[in-house]
Design a protein around this motif. Structure first.
Motif, PDB file in Angstrom:
ATOM      1  N   LEU A 139       0.845  -1.200   0.000  1.00  9.45           N
ATOM      2  CA  LEU A 139       0.000   0.000   0.000  1.00  9.45           C
ATOM      3  C   LEU A 139       0.880   1.249   0.000  1.00  9.45           C
ATOM      4  CD1 LEU A 139      -2.626  -1.102   2.666  1.00  9.45           C
ATOM      5  CD2 LEU A 139      -2.951  -1.035   0.189  1.00  9.45           C
ATOM      6  N   THR A 140       0.575   2.193  -0.905  1.00  9.11           N
ATOM      7  CA  THR A 140       1.344   3.438  -0.987  1.00  9.11           C
ATOM      8  C   THR A 140       0.394   4.636  -0.888  1.00  9.11           C
ATOM      9  OG1 THR A 140       1.319   3.450  -3.433  1.00  9.11           O
ATOM     10  CG2 THR A 140       3.151   2.314  -2.340  1.00  9.11           C
ATOM     11  N   LEU A 141      -0.117   5.103  -2.002  1.00 14.10           N
ATOM     12  CA  LEU A 141      -0.983   6.291  -2.003  1.00 14.10           C
ATOM     13  C   LEU A 141      -2.356   6.044  -1.399  1.00 14.10           C
ATOM     14  CD1 LEU A 141      -0.202   7.829  -5.521  1.00 14.10           C
ATOM     15  CD2 LEU A 141       0.708   8.523  -3.292  1.00 14.10           C
ATOM     16  N   SER A 142      -2.707   4.788  -1.192  1.00  9.77           N
ATOM     17  CA  SER A 142      -3.996   4.483  -0.564  1.00  9.77           C
ATOM     18  C   SER A 142      -3.832   3.979   0.865  1.00  9.77           C
ATOM     19  CB  SER A 142      -4.750   3.440  -1.387  1.00  9.77           C
ATOM     20  OG  SER A 142      -4.130   2.165  -1.286  1.00  9.77           O
ATOM     21  N   SER A 143      -2.623   4.054   1.395  1.00 14.80           N
ATOM     22  CA  SER A 143      -2.341   3.500   2.717  1.00 14.80           C
ATOM     23  C   SER A 143      -3.138   4.210   3.815  1.00 14.80           C
ATOM     24  CB  SER A 143      -0.845   3.625   3.026  1.00 14.80           C
ATOM     25  OG  SER A 143      -0.578   3.197   4.341  1.00 14.80           O
ATOM     26  N   PRO A 144      -3.678   3.465   4.773  1.00 10.13           N
ATOM     27  CA  PRO A 144      -4.345   4.093   5.915  1.00 10.13           C
ATOM     28  C   PRO A 144      -3.356   4.738   6.887  1.00 10.13           C
ATOM     29  CG  PRO A 144      -4.360   1.710   6.150  1.00 10.13           C
ATOM     30  CD  PRO A 144      -3.813   1.998   4.785  1.00 10.13           C
ATOM     31  N   ASP A 145      -2.063   4.414   6.721  1.00  8.49           N
ATOM     32  CA  ASP A 145      -1.034   5.039   7.542  1.00  8.49           C
ATOM     33  C   ASP A 145      -0.671   6.382   6.920  1.00  8.49           C
ATOM     34  OD1 ASP A 145       1.184   4.716   9.707  1.00  8.49           O
ATOM     35  OD2 ASP A 145       2.251   5.307   7.883  1.00  8.49           O
ATOM     36  N   GLU A 146      -0.965   7.463   7.625  1.00 13.03           N
ATOM     37  CA  GLU A 146      -0.811   8.804   7.053  1.00 13.03           C
ATOM     38  C   GLU A 146       0.647   9.131   6.730  1.00 13.03           C
ATOM     39  OE1 GLU A 146      -2.207  12.369   5.482  1.00 13.03           O
ATOM     40  OE2 GLU A 146      -3.170  10.463   5.960  1.00 13.03           O
ATOM     41  N   GLU A 147       1.560   8.688   7.559  1.00  8.68           N
ATOM     42  CA  GLU A 147       2.979   8.957   7.297  1.00  8.68           C
ATOM     43  C   GLU A 147       3.418   8.299   5.985  1.00  8.68           C
ATOM     44  OE1 GLU A 147       7.410   8.115   9.237  1.00  8.68           O
ATOM     45  OE2 GLU A 147       5.605   7.735  10.433  1.00  8.68           O
ATOM     46  N   THR A 148       2.997   7.048   5.796  1.00 10.62           N
ATOM     47  CA  THR A 148       3.328   6.334   4.562  1.00 10.62           C
ATOM     48  C   THR A 148       2.719   7.027   3.353  1.00 10.62           C
ATOM     49  OG1 THR A 148       3.493   4.212   5.695  1.00 10.62           O
ATOM     50  CG2 THR A 148       3.064   4.143   3.329  1.00 10.62           C
ATOM     51  N   ARG A 149       1.462   7.381   3.468  1.00 10.18           N
ATOM     52  CA  ARG A 149       0.766   8.016   2.352  1.00 10.18           C
ATOM     53  C   ARG A 149       1.441   9.344   1.979  1.00 10.18           C
ATOM     54  NH1 ARG A 149      -3.705  11.167   1.099  1.00 10.18           N
ATOM     55  NH2 ARG A 149      -3.933  11.874   3.263  1.00 10.18           N
ATOM     56  N   GLN A 150       1.801  10.144   2.958  1.00 11.04           N
ATOM     57  CA  GLN A 150       2.446  11.429   2.700  1.00 11.04           C
ATOM     58  C   GLN A 150       3.839  11.239   2.070  1.00 11.04           C
ATOM     59  OE1 GLN A 150       1.342  14.541   2.745  1.00 11.04           O
ATOM     60  NE2 GLN A 150      -0.688  13.775   3.318  1.00 11.04           N
ATOM     61  N   PHE A 151       4.534  10.177   2.462  1.00 13.91           N
ATOM     62  CA  PHE A 151       5.845   9.891   1.875  1.00 13.91           C
ATOM     63  C   PHE A 151       5.717   9.700   0.369  1.00 13.91           C
ATOM     64  CE2 PHE A 151       8.887   6.778   0.283  1.00 13.91           C
ATOM     65  CZ  PHE A 151      10.094   7.292   0.719  1.00 13.91           C
ATOM     66  N   TRP A 152       4.719   8.908  -0.037  1.00 13.71           N
ATOM     67  CA  TRP A 152       4.558   8.621  -1.463  1.00 13.71           C
ATOM     68  C   TRP A 152       3.975   9.818  -2.213  1.00 13.71           C
ATOM     69  CZ3 TRP A 152       7.556   5.182  -3.171  1.00 13.71           C
ATOM     70  CH2 TRP A 152       7.894   4.066  -2.395  1.00 13.71           C
ATOM     71  N   ILE A 153       3.162  10.610  -1.546  1.00 14.71           N
ATOM     72  CA  ILE A 153       2.680  11.853  -2.166  1.00 14.71           C
ATOM     73  C   ILE A 153       3.860  12.756  -2.504  1.00 14.71           C
ATOM     74  CG2 ILE A 153       1.458  14.021  -1.698  1.00 14.71           C
ATOM     75  CD1 ILE A 153      -0.631  12.364  -0.165  1.00 14.71           C
ATOM     76  N   LYS A 154       4.778  12.919  -1.557  1.00 21.82           N
ATOM     77  CA  LYS A 154       5.948  13.772  -1.783  1.00 21.82           C
ATOM     78  C   LYS A 154       6.824  13.209  -2.903  1.00 21.82           C
ATOM     79  CE  LYS A 154       6.126  15.541   2.974  1.00 21.82           C
ATOM     80  NZ  LYS A 154       6.854  15.495   4.265  1.00 21.82           N
ATOM     81  N   HIS A 155       6.923  11.877  -2.970  1.00 22.29           N
ATOM     82  CA  HIS A 155       7.708  11.255  -4.047  1.00 22.29           C
ATOM     83  C   HIS A 155       7.105  11.579  -5.411  1.00 22.29           C
ATOM     84  CE1 HIS A 155      10.013   8.474  -6.401  1.00 22.29           C
ATOM     85  NE2 HIS A 155       8.964   7.714  -6.650  1.00 22.29           N
TER      86      HIS A 155
END
Length: 412
Positions: A139-155
């Motif tokens: 899970l990347t851009l759909s991850s329920p973990d906000e930190e993970t999701r924001q990491f991939w958004i920035k990427h």
């Protein structure tokens, strides 16, 4: 012989010289990841993962940026026409430095831009949302973990800025394509929440408006993958709706649908509602296995639709396969030339006569013309195209590949 064949096609109303002009002006984006089995050049590159797999261990794969560029130059010399490079974010020129995905900048890809400028080719780009600790759960851009999701958004935001710089410096729009592996092996309890998070992420990524003459955004759908057999967040329906609403390009990958489902029939519908189309011409065998493209029925049908719908000027043609069981330069050359030959066949159809027969309800003539066209010696036109473009003909191709293998690949 070519002049005689040109006259034969003219009898059917086909302008062979025009077809060759279109061929010469239609670039195909060569995917860098065929050359090194999707390894990339991050300092701590690990296993591929994220539902991706490369099989085989043919000797001579590129181990460095210089080797990959050398191999790309060789492949380009074997392919007639002027083409493009398709680069993933993991292929940055990091100089051994640890640069995490959310920290990539234009400077890490400047040497690639300079190389493309030297080759006289354009370049496309992709964020790499796979093979990373923050993608281990699929899970990347759909991850329920906000930190993970924001990491991939920035990427992805960083990737768009890099794409815009590429397009501006090379004077040709860079297609920046977003594909994510997000999905689940077994049945989810709440599909909608994952898709809402993906939508929110995409909105944030695309919120900064970039000059379309520099960067073209594309989103890529998929049916299933290894580890996401039961649920893929970014399905065709999701991205078709999103691309239509946001007016981004839609990426259709020939291997991302059901094994019995071709993408050719989708093209005429898709192009009614989205501004541009990105194609990943691939070949799935029973699953999204990314086999080397062949001049088969599916590839020919894709090219026929592009020509019959008159949408070549709104379509970006790229390749997406990686085969480590055969010579990698041969894979590039054979696959790209197969796509080109399929396009040439489509351009040599007696389009006007076919439309006239169809509008008149004369389906007998329509069928007859299609079969007659298959029997014409189109390969003579292909050989002439190769000759004019300074590329080897069909009978010379393997010899050139083997010569490079002996001189270069066997010494790695």
């Amino acid at each position: 012989m070519f002049d005689q064949i040109k006259e034969k096609y003219a009898e059917l109303g086909v302008d062979v010289e025009r077809a060759l002009e279109v061929m010469a002006s239609t670039p195909i984006s060569l995917h860098c990841w065929q050359g090194d089995d999707v390894a990339g050049f991050e300092s701590d590159a690990g296993e591929l993962g994220s539902g991706l797999a490369v099989t085989g261990n043919y000797p001579g794969k590129a181990r460095t940026i210089d080797e990959l560029r050398q191999d790309l130059e060789q492949a380009l010399s074997l392919i007639p026409g002027n083409h493009r490079l398709n680069l993933h974010a993991i292929y940055g020129d990091f100089g051994g430095e640890k640069v995490d995905r959310d920290e990539i900048e234009v400077k890490h890809f400047q040497s690639w831009i300079d190389w493309c400028k030297k080759q006289g080719i354009g370049m496309d780009f992709n964020p790499s949302c796979f093979s990373h600790p923050k993608a281990d759960d699929g899970l990347t851009l759909s991850s329920p973990d906000e930190e993970t999701r924001q990491f991939w958004i920035k990427h992805c935001q960083a990737s768009r800025k890099i794409g815009a710089a590429i397009g501006e410096q090379l004077g040709s729009p860079c297609v920046t394509n977003i594909w994510i592996p997000d999905g689940m092996k077994d049945l989810p309890a709440d599909r909608l929440s994952f898709r809402r998070r993906l939508e929110t992420s995409l909105n944030e990524i695309l919120s900064e408006k970039l000059d379309p003459s520099h960067n073209i955004d594309a989103v890529e759908c998929k049916l299933f993958g290894i580890g996401s057999e039961s649920f893929v967040v970014g399905s065709h329906e999701f991205y078709m709706g999103y691309a239509q609403r946001e007016q981004t390009a839609l990426c259709l990958d020939a291997g991302h649908f059901h094994p019995t489902e071709g993408i050719a029939d989708k093209i005429s519908s898709v192009m009614m509602y989205v501004p541009e189309l990105l194609l990943h011409v691939s070949r799935g065998v029973r699953w999204d296995s990314d086999h080397v493209v062949l001049m088969d029925d599916q590839t020919q049908a894709i090219m026929q639709e592009l020509v019959r719908c008159d949408v070549l000027d709104r379509t970006h043609i790229g390749l997406d396969f990686f085969d480590a069981s055969i010579n990698r330069i041969a894979a590039w050359a054979i696959g790209t030339r197969a796509a080109q030959k399929s396009l040439l066949l489509a351009l040599l159809e007696p389009a006007e006569k076919l439309r006239e027969a169809e509008l008149a309800g004369d389906y007998t003539t329509r069928l007859g013309l299609l079969e007659i066209n298959k029997a014409l010696p189109w390969s003579v036109v292909w050989e002439e195209f190769c000759r004019r473009q300074g590329a080897p003909g069909e009978l010379e191709l393997l010899g050139a590949v083997k010569e490079y293998e002996t001189a270069v690949l066997s010494k790695r």
